[in-house]
Write a protein that holds these residues in place. Structure first.
Motif, mmCIF file in Angstrom:
data_model
loop_
_atom_site.group_PDB
_atom_site.id
_atom_site.type_symbol
_atom_site.label_atom_id
_atom_site.label_comp_id
_atom_site.label_asym_id
_atom_site.label_seq_id
_atom_site.Cartn_x
_atom_site.Cartn_y
_atom_site.Cartn_z
ATOM 1 N N ARG A 1 19.732 3.468 -4.312
ATOM 2 C CA ARG A 1 19.981 4.752 -3.861
ATOM 3 C C ARG A 1 18.387 5.084 -4.289
ATOM 4 N NH1 ARG A 1 22.875 9.188 -2.449
ATOM 5 N NH2 ARG A 1 22.540 11.201 -3.701
ATOM 6 N N GLY A 2 17.876 5.971 -3.296
ATOM 7 C CA GLY A 2 16.620 6.494 -3.373
ATOM 8 C C GLY A 2 15.423 5.785 -3.084
ATOM 9 N N ASP A 3 15.714 4.637 -2.786
ATOM 10 C CA ASP A 3 14.661 3.502 -2.091
ATOM 11 C C ASP A 3 14.216 4.404 -0.705
ATOM 12 O OD1 ASP A 3 14.495 1.980 -4.466
ATOM 13 O OD2 ASP A 3 15.627 0.376 -3.623
ATOM 14 N N GLN A 4 12.881 4.247 -0.476
ATOM 15 C CA GLN A 4 12.584 4.553 0.916
ATOM 16 C C GLN A 4 12.307 3.078 1.636
ATOM 17 O OE1 GLN A 4 9.181 7.459 -0.333
ATOM 18 N NE2 GLN A 4 10.138 8.287 1.691
ATOM 19 N N VAL A 5 12.415 3.427 3.038
ATOM 20 C CA VAL A 5 12.078 2.511 3.919
ATOM 21 C C VAL A 5 11.420 3.153 4.993
ATOM 22 C CG1 VAL A 5 14.233 2.648 5.038
ATOM 23 C CG2 VAL A 5 12.915 0.586 5.401
ATOM 24 N N ALA A 6 10.282 2.269 5.526
ATOM 25 C CA ALA A 6 9.394 2.792 6.604
ATOM 26 C C ALA A 6 9.874 2.194 7.781
ATOM 27 C CB ALA A 6 8.056 2.606 6.407
ATOM 28 N N LEU A 7 10.429 2.860 8.824
ATOM 29 C CA LEU A 7 10.658 2.422 10.234
ATOM 30 C C LEU A 7 9.267 2.344 11.074
ATOM 31 C CD1 LEU A 7 13.085 3.103 8.792
ATOM 32 C CD2 LEU A 7 14.177 3.997 10.802
ATOM 33 N N MET A 8 9.085 1.084 11.425
ATOM 34 C CA MET A 8 7.933 0.849 12.189
ATOM 35 C C MET A 8 7.939 0.973 13.633
ATOM 36 S SD MET A 8 6.047 0.968 9.286
ATOM 37 C CE MET A 8 4.390 0.979 10.331
ATOM 38 N N LEU A 9 7.844 2.160 14.022
ATOM 39 C CA LEU A 9 8.447 2.490 15.596
ATOM 40 C C LEU A 9 7.615 1.611 16.446
ATOM 41 C CD1 LEU A 9 8.907 6.218 15.506
ATOM 42 C CD2 LEU A 9 10.519 4.433 14.872
ATOM 43 N N ALA A 10 6.308 1.722 16.465
ATOM 44 C CA ALA A 10 5.231 1.126 17.348
ATOM 45 C C ALA A 10 5.538 -0.256 17.182
ATOM 46 C CB ALA A 10 3.885 1.513 17.051
ATOM 47 N N ALA A 11 5.703 -0.879 16.011
ATOM 48 C CA ALA A 11 5.880 -2.345 15.838
ATOM 49 C C ALA A 11 7.227 -2.916 16.525
ATOM 50 C CB ALA A 11 5.875 -2.823 14.355
ATOM 51 N N ALA A 12 8.294 -2.013 16.412
ATOM 52 C CA ALA A 12 9.418 -2.344 17.200
ATOM 53 C C ALA A 12 9.287 -2.578 18.768
ATOM 54 C CB ALA A 12 10.627 -1.407 16.725
ATOM 55 N N ASN A 13 8.572 -1.325 19.236
ATOM 56 C CA ASN A 13 8.200 -1.466 20.485
ATOM 57 C C ASN A 13 7.714 -2.723 21.151
ATOM 58 O OD1 ASN A 13 9.356 1.270 20.753
ATOM 59 N ND2 ASN A 13 7.418 2.243 20.993
ATOM 60 N N ARG A 14 6.748 -3.356 20.183
ATOM 61 C CA ARG A 14 6.273 -4.538 20.831
ATOM 62 C C ARG A 14 6.770 -6.017 20.383
ATOM 63 N NH1 ARG A 14 -0.369 -4.070 21.881
ATOM 64 N NH2 ARG A 14 -0.226 -1.719 22.446
ATOM 65 N N ASP A 15 8.346 -5.822 19.797
ATOM 66 C CA ASP A 15 8.966 -6.872 19.434
ATOM 67 C C ASP A 15 8.950 -7.924 20.281
ATOM 68 O OD1 ASP A 15 10.300 -8.906 18.423
ATOM 69 O OD2 ASP A 15 11.510 -7.536 17.269
ATOM 70 N N PRO A 16 8.602 -9.158 20.498
ATOM 71 C CA PRO A 16 8.749 -10.132 21.775
ATOM 72 C C PRO A 16 10.106 -10.568 21.719
ATOM 73 C CG PRO A 16 7.534 -11.211 19.927
ATOM 74 C CD PRO A 16 7.472 -10.012 19.717
ATOM 75 N N GLU A 17 10.736 -10.523 20.567
ATOM 76 C CA GLU A 17 12.277 -10.820 20.721
ATOM 77 C C GLU A 17 13.109 -9.738 21.408
ATOM 78 O OE1 GLU A 17 13.982 -11.670 16.837
ATOM 79 O OE2 GLU A 17 12.585 -13.239 16.603
ATOM 80 N N ALA A 18 12.789 -8.650 21.510
ATOM 81 C CA ALA A 18 13.324 -7.536 22.423
ATOM 82 C C ALA A 18 13.040 -7.260 23.719
ATOM 83 C CB ALA A 18 13.450 -6.275 21.550
ATOM 84 N N LEU B 1 18.423 0.797 11.469
ATOM 85 C CA LEU B 1 18.166 1.530 10.490
ATOM 86 C C LEU B 1 17.985 3.215 11.050
ATOM 87 C CD1 LEU B 1 15.604 -0.346 8.382
ATOM 88 C CD2 LEU B 1 17.580 0.591 7.485
ATOM 89 N N LEU B 2 17.806 3.231 12.276
ATOM 90 C CA LEU B 2 17.723 4.637 12.830
ATOM 91 C C LEU B 2 19.327 5.060 12.957
ATOM 92 C CD1 LEU B 2 15.141 4.357 15.630
ATOM 93 C CD2 LEU B 2 14.990 5.802 13.763
ATOM 94 N N ARG B 3 20.012 4.081 12.991
ATOM 95 C CA ARG B 3 21.563 4.791 13.066
ATOM 96 C C ARG B 3 22.471 4.564 12.077
ATOM 97 N NH1 ARG B 3 18.916 3.387 17.461
ATOM 98 N NH2 ARG B 3 19.424 4.510 19.517
ATOM 99 N N ASP C 1 1.182 -1.282 -0.020
ATOM 100 C CA ASP C 1 0.087 0.034 -0.102
ATOM 101 C C ASP C 1 0.625 1.373 -0.109
ATOM 102 O OD1 ASP C 1 -3.054 -1.067 0.837
ATOM 103 O OD2 ASP C 1 -1.319 -2.231 1.600
ATOM 104 N N TYR C 2 1.918 1.221 0.525
ATOM 105 C CA TYR C 2 2.788 2.151 0.644
ATOM 106 C C TYR C 2 4.024 2.066 -0.416
ATOM 107 C CZ TYR C 2 1.210 4.533 5.087
ATOM 108 O OH TYR C 2 0.497 5.161 6.083
ATOM 109 N N LYS C 3 4.062 1.013 -1.038
ATOM 110 C CA LYS C 3 5.063 0.902 -2.058
ATOM 111 C C LYS C 3 6.397 1.213 -1.699
ATOM 112 C CE LYS C 3 1.933 1.674 -6.268
ATOM 113 N NZ LYS C 3 0.715 1.433 -5.413
ATOM 114 N N MET C 4 6.714 0.718 -0.415
ATOM 115 C CA MET C 4 8.126 0.808 0.163
ATOM 116 C C MET C 4 8.281 -0.489 1.354
ATOM 117 S SD MET C 4 8.165 3.944 2.679
ATOM 118 C CE MET C 4 7.197 5.204 1.725
ATOM 119 N N TYR D 1 15.583 7.414 3.369
ATOM 120 C CA TYR D 1 16.045 7.227 1.971
ATOM 121 C C TYR D 1 17.187 6.335 2.263
ATOM 122 C CZ TYR D 1 12.484 10.553 0.077
ATOM 123 O OH TYR D 1 11.534 11.323 -0.126
ATOM 124 N N ALA D 2 17.433 5.310 1.194
ATOM 125 C CA ALA D 2 18.864 4.789 1.047
ATOM 126 C C ALA D 2 19.636 5.774 0.318
ATOM 127 C CB ALA D 2 18.694 3.500 0.241
#
Length: 395
Positions: free
Chosen positions: A303-320, A50-52, A35-38, A289-290
């Motif tokens: 180069r130029g590809d976008q990536v969505a960082l899903m902050l709320a999903a990361a917060n509820r990752d059971p592996e973390a 990816l944040l860093r 839906d977001y094409k990324m 952006y990459a």
């Protein structure tokens, strides 16, 4: 990489996006959100990295940049001077100058006034009828805090809110052509107001953030007027919108869970605030952006590809985090992703945390019998996640 399909405006998703996050995370650390094409990163370690990772950034690669549609020119002009969408060396310069003015001492100086404000707002609550806590409390605390911080008259708060809502709506999946025109008008009016106010402060300095931003200097450089205005707008739009929904989502969760006095004690309040921010944050997606060809978790970026960082999903990752899907303010504090990370970590995080640490204990001390008067409904405003209203009663 798994292809995922989920409309961000579908009603069930708007009300509870977490089942989709769980399913996406189970299929891989990164998936392609059709839906977001990324690509989208759903796991804690992928978002953290990816944040860093400096191979990714907020600023669009130069060869992909365009002027944008003419009707959005005022809005895009503000965005062009925003620290949020800048990368080094421009970001480094802007952030250093802003941090010279936006100090922890200045933030802490707001605390006594905010305590008084909270009590005054509660004094005005209706006694015997349901009322909207979102408009009567959760919105008022952060917007008046920003007014006081900037040094603009508090009676401007409703106008600042109107401009902010119209500009922030540009980031929502449900935006329309009308949204774009409203954002452009709001941007123009906001810039004109702040431009006049900045000139006033140049001639008559005050004890406020605008004056300190004017006076801030680093290696002989200072903020241009456009950069100063862009910074003030960013502080209001990002800081206010996030704190309103952090408070609203937090109170909703506390009332659903059956809040406990120990959560609000001085030794427990910071843990409560962090758990609120982790469990149901106000911002769910942050894009990058990459800047080069790179492979991350099996996905090849150009180069130029976008990536969505899903902050709320990361917060509820059971592996973390153990019991990541449970709300537990007594768990040992662990940094969440709700304020981002890396060089774009939110400059307003200390202010947002302080506002919540003040507003929540005062609210529940003064209104211990607070109850929901209707089941709260989330607004169709993804990638933001906040309530349309929070109807409560005091008894």
């Amino acid at each position: 990489m798994q292809t995922l399909t989920q409309s961000p405006t579908e009603p069930d998703f708007v009300q509870n996006p977490y089942p989709f996050y769980d399913a996406a995370r189970a299929s891989g650390k990164i998936g392609y959100w059709q839906d977001y094409k990324m690509a989208a990163a759903f796991s804690h370690d992928a978002v953290h990295m990816l944040l860093r990772d400096r191979r990714f950034g907020r600023e669009i690669p130069a060869e992909m940049a365009s002027e944008g549609p003419a009707h959005l020119a005022p809005f895009l002009a503000v965005e062009a001077h925003s620290m949020l969408d800048a990368e080094p060396p421009r970001h480094t310069r802007l952030r250093k100058l802003v941090m010279r003015a936006f100090t922890s001492r200045e933030i802490k100086a707001l605390a006594p006034g905010l305590e008084t404000l909270c009590h005054d707002l509660i004094d005005a609550f209706p006694q015997d009828a349901p009322f909207d806590l979102l408009t009567n409390y959760c919105t008022q605390v952060p917007v008046i805090a920003i007014c006081r911080l900037l040094g603009v008259p508090e009676e401007m708060a409703p106008q600042l809110l109107d401009w902010s809502h119209k500009m922030v709506a540009m980031y929502q999946a449900s935006k329309t052509p009308e949204t774009e025109h409203a954002a452009a008008r709001a941007s123009q009016e906001f810039v004109e107001f702040l431009g006049a106010y900045v000139e006033q402060r140049r001639n008559t300095p005050g004890e406020d953030l605008i004056t300190r931003l004017i006076q801030a200097e680093e290696d002989g450089e200072s903020l241009t007027t456009d950069e100063l205005i862009g910074t003030c707008i960013l502080l209001l739009n990002a800081g206010h919108e996030a704190t309103v929904h952090s408070l609203g989502n937090g109170v909703k969760t506390m009332l659903h869970q059956g809040w406990q006095a120990e959560w609000l004690a001085p030794e427990g309040i910071s843990g409560l605030v962090e758990e609120i921010l982790r469990y149901d944050p106000p911002l769910h997606m942050f894009t990058r952006y990459a800047y080069e060809e790179v492979e991350i978790f099996g996905h090849a970026f150009r180069r130029g590809d976008q990536v969505a960082l899903m902050l709320a999903a990361a917060n509820r990752d059971p592996e973390a985090l153990e019991r990541a899907d449970q709300f537990d303010p007594t768990r040992p504090a662990k940094v969440n992703k709700s304020f981002g990370g890396g060089l774009h970590f939110c400059v307003g995080a200390p202010l947002a945390r302080m506002e919540m640490e003040i507003a929540l204990p005062i609210l529940f001390a003064r209104c211990p019998d607070l109850k929901l008067a209707a089941e709260p409904v989330f607004s169709n405003s993804y990638h933001f996640h906040g309530l349309t209203q929070l109807l409560v009663t005091r008894s």
